[in-house]
Design an enzyme around this catalytic site. Structure first.
Site, PDB file in Angstrom:
ATOM      1  N   ASP A 101       0.879  -1.125  -0.157  1.00 26.18           N
ATOM      2  CA  ASP A 101       0.226  -0.087   0.132  1.00 26.18           C
ATOM      3  C   ASP A 101       0.821   1.315   0.038  1.00 26.18           C
ATOM      4  OD1 ASP A 101       0.913   0.173   2.604  1.00 26.18           O
ATOM      5  OD2 ASP A 101      -0.795  -0.652   3.425  1.00 26.18           O
ATOM      6  N   GLU A 123       0.235  -9.099  -1.116  1.00 25.24           N
ATOM      7  CA  GLU A 123      -0.544  -8.608  -0.113  1.00 25.24           C
ATOM      8  C   GLU A 123      -1.895  -7.817  -0.410  1.00 25.24           C
ATOM      9  OE1 GLU A 123       0.729  -5.642   3.152  1.00 25.24           O
ATOM     10  OE2 GLU A 123       1.756  -7.316   4.016  1.00 25.24           O
ATOM     11  N   GLU A 137      -2.526   5.217   2.698  1.00 29.35           N
ATOM     12  CA  GLU A 137      -2.120   3.593   2.461  1.00 29.35           C
ATOM     13  C   GLU A 137      -3.554   3.061   1.996  1.00 29.35           C
ATOM     14  OE1 GLU A 137      -0.883   5.087   5.085  1.00 29.35           O
ATOM     15  OE2 GLU A 137       1.258   4.714   4.772  1.00 29.35           O
ATOM     16  N   HIS A 210       6.056   5.672  13.324  1.00 24.64           N
ATOM     17  CA  HIS A 210       6.251   6.727  12.069  1.00 24.64           C
ATOM     18  C   HIS A 210       5.155   7.018  11.269  1.00 24.64           C
ATOM     19  CE1 HIS A 210       5.192   3.639   8.938  1.00 24.64           C
ATOM     20  NE2 HIS A 210       5.359   2.648   9.929  1.00 24.64           N
ATOM     21  N   ARG A 212       2.458   8.600   9.151  1.00 22.62           N
ATOM     22  CA  ARG A 212       2.250  10.180   8.714  1.00 22.62           C
ATOM     23  C   ARG A 212       1.077  10.771   9.220  1.00 22.62           C
ATOM     24  NH1 ARG A 212       4.614   9.997   3.837  1.00 22.62           N
ATOM     25  NH2 ARG A 212       5.187  11.874   2.962  1.00 22.62           N
ATOM     26  N   HIS A 243      12.472   5.591  12.978  1.00 24.84           N
ATOM     27  CA  HIS A 243      12.478   5.807  11.558  1.00 24.84           C
ATOM     28  C   HIS A 243      13.325   6.930  11.088  1.00 24.84           C
ATOM     29  CE1 HIS A 243      10.377   6.755   7.933  1.00 24.84           C
ATOM     30  NE2 HIS A 243       9.799   5.635   7.751  1.00 24.84           N
TER      31      HIS A 243
END
Ligand code: UD1
Ligand code: UDP
Length: 370
Positions: A101, A123, A137, A210, A212, A243
């Site tokens: 994604d 996936e 995503e 991490h 967004r 990250h």
């Protein structure tokens, strides 16, 4: 040039999690005499991608090297789209394989569509049905499903999601998750590392964060919660491999760097990280992939997100969705630390994501394209 009697497959990825889950596919394809395997990385991630490529010993045929510091979604999408136009024109694959994604996967599938090249989606079929969570995503994976000709789903649930959206039954293959293929090669009881050594004699928590949509206030609230946990329990230590995102790093260092029982460290090699979570008491994360790995290892996970596309881990009892509210995270940690029954309930190892042969199943399907 096309080799006679072979399917030319171009495997494309760009970020750490895609690399971890696509390197086993690359490795498997390279053992098949009827597949001519090419690898393209977009370089959406740089250091975190290169770490995985080195560990799995995969050398890409193409590297778009697109990463910029604090890149926007516009940057990633436009640079991947135009970069892939050239790669596809040069490589002329029979099929393009993308994973999951990310914006690398979305923009690559769009480029393949524009050139009318079939897409295989590894996936496929994970859903939250909330376009803003995880963002972007959920949009990316839905958009990829629209163009994919082959859907490689990790579970029956993912297959069901695709069927509900009208994807034809014969285009969906339930393979398990290729992340489990990777996990099978990394976790070893004798694995030693300084950070595992540091955690010995304590209850060691491992955190990653991490996403967004969590950057800013939600992340601050998550970090306040774990700090309170460390202050309350003197036998608890925390490791947080941060990250590379500079915005995430700034918040983490501001809020967590001065505590003697918290270690903020660089992103870890995947084998080190898998062995670290195997040594952990429990995990706090907003990551997707870790939600798949933890049930196999029997490690409780508090998922610091409002939604998850991985209900299998909730059903297995290993995951608990706690959102990003400080108070809720703090109390969920307390419950796991204070209540042995609750801890036990969440610690049973179950693996809803297949038997570690997903890459072989995908290769079998691609060979049959001939
Ligand atoms: C991306 C994916 C997300 C996935 C995550 C895995 C999108 C939109 N997001 O998010 O789905 O969960 O990867 O980690 O596709 N950076 C470096 N070096 C690196 C990697 C990142 O410096 O090796 C920094 C750069 O400043 C970059 C920033 O991190 O601009 C953010 O990277 P980006 O790929 O845009 O977003 P992620 O949050 O990593
Ligand atoms: N991981 C790693 N090193 C670390 C932290 C995580 O190799 O320091 C692995 C982890 O085991 C999992 C993957 O990275 O396989 C998850 O990546 P990430 O959290 O960046 O992305 P997501 O899964 O959320 O898309």
């Amino acid at each position: 040039m096309h080799e006679q009697g072979k399917v030319k497959a171009l495997i494309v990825f760009g970020t750490r999690p895609e690399a971890i889950k696509m390197c086993p596919v690359v490795k498997e394809f390279r053992t098949r005499s009827r597949i001519d395997t090419k690898v393209c990385v977009t370089g959406q991630h740089r250091e975190m991608l290169d770490q995985v490529l080195t560990l799995f010993d995969v050398v890409p045929d193409y590297d778009l090297d697109i990463m910029q510091q604090e890149q926007s979604l516009f940057d990633i999408t436009s640079r991947t789209l135009t970069g892939m136009q050239n790669v596809l024109a040069d490589c002329k694959p029979d099929i393009v394989l993308v994973h999951g994604d990310t914006t690398t996967a979305f923009a690559t599938s769009l480029a393949a569509l524009y050139m009318q090249i079939p897409v295989g989606h590894v996936e496929a079929g994970l859903r939250t049905h909330n376009i803003y969570s995880p963002f972007p995503e959920e949009y990316n994976r839905q958009a990829i499903s629209l163009v994919a000709k082959y859907h490689f789903s990790p579970t029956q649930m993912a297959r069901y999601n695709l069927r509900l959206e009208g994807r034809a039954s014969e285009t969906i293959y339930v393979t398990g998750n290729t992340g489990i293929d990777a996990l099978k090669t990394t976790v070893r009881p004798e694995f030693h590392s300084d950070i595992i050594e540091w955690g010995k004699g304590s209850r060691l928590l491992v955190m990653t964060a991490h996403r967004r949509e969590n950057i800013g206030d939600p992340m601050r609230s998550m970090f306040r919660a774990v700090r309170r946990v460390l202050e309350k329990y003197e036998d608890v230590k925390l490791v947080y491999p941060i990250h590379k995102n500079p915005v995430v790093r700034k918040i983490a260092y501001e809020m967590l760097s001065d505590h003697p029982r918290i270690r903020l460290i660089e992103p870890m090699e995947v084998d080190e990280f898998h062995n670290l979570i195997n040594a952990a008491y429990f995990i706090l994360t907003d990551s997707g992939g870790i939600q798949e790995e933890a049930p196999s290892l029997g490690k409780p996970v508090l998922v610091m997100r409002d939604t998850t596309e991985r209900p299998e881990g909730l059903d297995a009892g290993t995951l608990r969705l706690v959102g990003t509210d400080e108070q809720i995270i703090f109390y969920a940690c307390r419950q796991l630390l204070d209540d042995p029954d609750e801890y036990q309930k969440m610690s049973t190892a179950r693996n809803p994501y297949g038997d570690g042969t997903a890459s072989m199943r995908i290769a079998d399907v691609i060979e049959k394209m001939l």
